[in-house]
Scaffold this motif. Structure first.
Motif, PDB file in Angstrom:
ATOM      1  N   LYS A 173       0.847  -1.190   0.000  1.00  0.00           N
ATOM      2  CA  LYS A 173       0.000   0.000   0.000  1.00  0.00           C
ATOM      3  C   LYS A 173       0.887   1.245   0.000  1.00  0.00           C
ATOM      4  N   THR A 217       2.379   4.612   0.876  1.00  0.00           N
ATOM      5  CA  THR A 217       2.263   5.487   2.048  1.00  0.00           C
ATOM      6  C   THR A 217       3.264   6.628   1.919  1.00  0.00           C
ATOM      7  N   GLN A 271       4.114  11.398  -1.092  1.00  0.00           N
ATOM      8  CA  GLN A 271       2.894  11.069  -0.335  1.00  0.00           C
ATOM      9  C   GLN A 271       2.408   9.656  -0.633  1.00  0.00           C
ATOM     10  N   SER A 272       2.707   9.168  -1.818  1.00  0.00           N
ATOM     11  CA  SER A 272       2.121   7.864  -2.179  1.00  0.00           C
ATOM     12  C   SER A 272       3.195   6.904  -2.675  1.00  0.00           C
ATOM     13  N   PRO A 311       9.433   4.205   4.616  1.00  0.00           N
ATOM     14  CA  PRO A 311       8.263   4.824   5.254  1.00  0.00           C
ATOM     15  C   PRO A 311       8.702   5.875   6.263  1.00  0.00           C
TER      16      PRO A 311
END
Ligand SMILES: [Zn+2]
Length: 279
Positions: free
Chosen positions: A38, A40, A62-63, A272
């Motif tokens: 996912k 993050t 951001q992604s 992350p």
């Protein structure tokens, strides 16, 4: 600090596709595909910044790790539709087992067998590796034996895995993601020289695509079998070794007696970002 600013993490909106070479709108490739991890908030570094710990203010995305580098056809019709589903499936299965082992401490067999479709899995890995660098403004992708072999294999569905190409894999229990488009590794120990290789690493697996490896150069991990595989949907069995796991920065941070060469602007490492006030 000045040095950091030279490395581009944002690319042009249109240009030559890193895979098929056509000039068009460029689309973002998520590395790995969103079904595996996912996306993050992450900090982005180049390999040099990572090794030297020189970047105090890394770029933030951001992604997850995503790069404007390939056309819509390569991204959506080929990678997204034809090849990523197999990579996502394999990763889900391995992730489940690795999590059980790590979080619950259950003792599992040393190796677990897994049925895969190598022609689809390998093309997915290669597609994201090719997408893992920014196209050079106004220029076609660099032509050389190794990248040409990767592109031709990816684009020609009827072609077989090139003879000189080996795909090594191992369990990678880390939430850092990295893609290194081109990595050469030499040895001062008389083991020879790997002139072309690429890395794709994200939980739960690492893939090392190696071109024309000298037999003298030791790599102690399993390869995806390719000899008997022809059709896209043909399956074969691979073994996932849950115990033979190298240090997390293998092989891009060289051990003693080895050295590496790479293009700084085609190395992306994402980590992350910790929430503020935490650690
Ligand atoms: Zn394309």
């Amino acid at each position: 600090m000045k040095k950091d600013n030279k490395i581009k993490f944002k690319g042009d909106k249109e240009g030559y596709c890193n895979i098929c070479g056509k000039y068009s709108q460029l689309t973002r490739d998520h590395i790995p595909p969103q079904g595996c991890v996912k996306p993050t908030l992450v900090e982005l570094r180049t390999l040099t910044q990572y090794i030297s710990e020189s970047s105090k203010n890394p770029k933030v995305s951001q992604s997850g790790l995503n790069i404007l580098s390939i056309c819509g056809n390569c991204n959506n019709n080929l990678l997204g539709t034809e090849y990523d589903p197999e990579l996502i499936e394999v990763c889900k299965k391995v992730a489940g087992v690795v999590r059980i082992q790590r979080e619950l401490g259950l003792s599992l067999p040393e190796k677990i067998p897994l049925s895969i479709k190598p022609q689809r899995l390998i093309r997915s890995v290669i597609g994201h590796i090719l997408a893992g660098k920014l196209p050079i403004t106004g220029k076609l992708p660099i032509s050389a034996l190794f990248p040409d072999a990767l592109r031709n294999y990816f684009l020609d569905q009827s072609s077989n895995i090139p003879d000189k190409l080996e795909i090594y894999y191992w369990v990678y229990p880390s939430n850092k993601q990295s893609v290194i488009n081109s990595l050469a590794i030499g040895s001062g120990l008389g083991e020879g020289f790997i002139s072309g290789s690429s890395l794709l690493k994200f939980f739960p697996l690492a893939f090392w695509v190696v071109w024309d490896k000298p037999t003298s150069f030791p790599i102690s991990f399993t390869k995806i079998p390719k000899d008997k595989v022809k059709d896209l949907d043909e399956t074969c069995q691979i073994m996932i070794d849950l115990r033979h796991v190298p240090r997390l920065d293998y092989p891009e941070v060289p051990s003693e007696g080895r050295y590496i060469m790479y293009h700084e602007d085609s190395t992306f490492l994402a980590q992350p970002k910790k929430p503020k006030g935490f650690g």
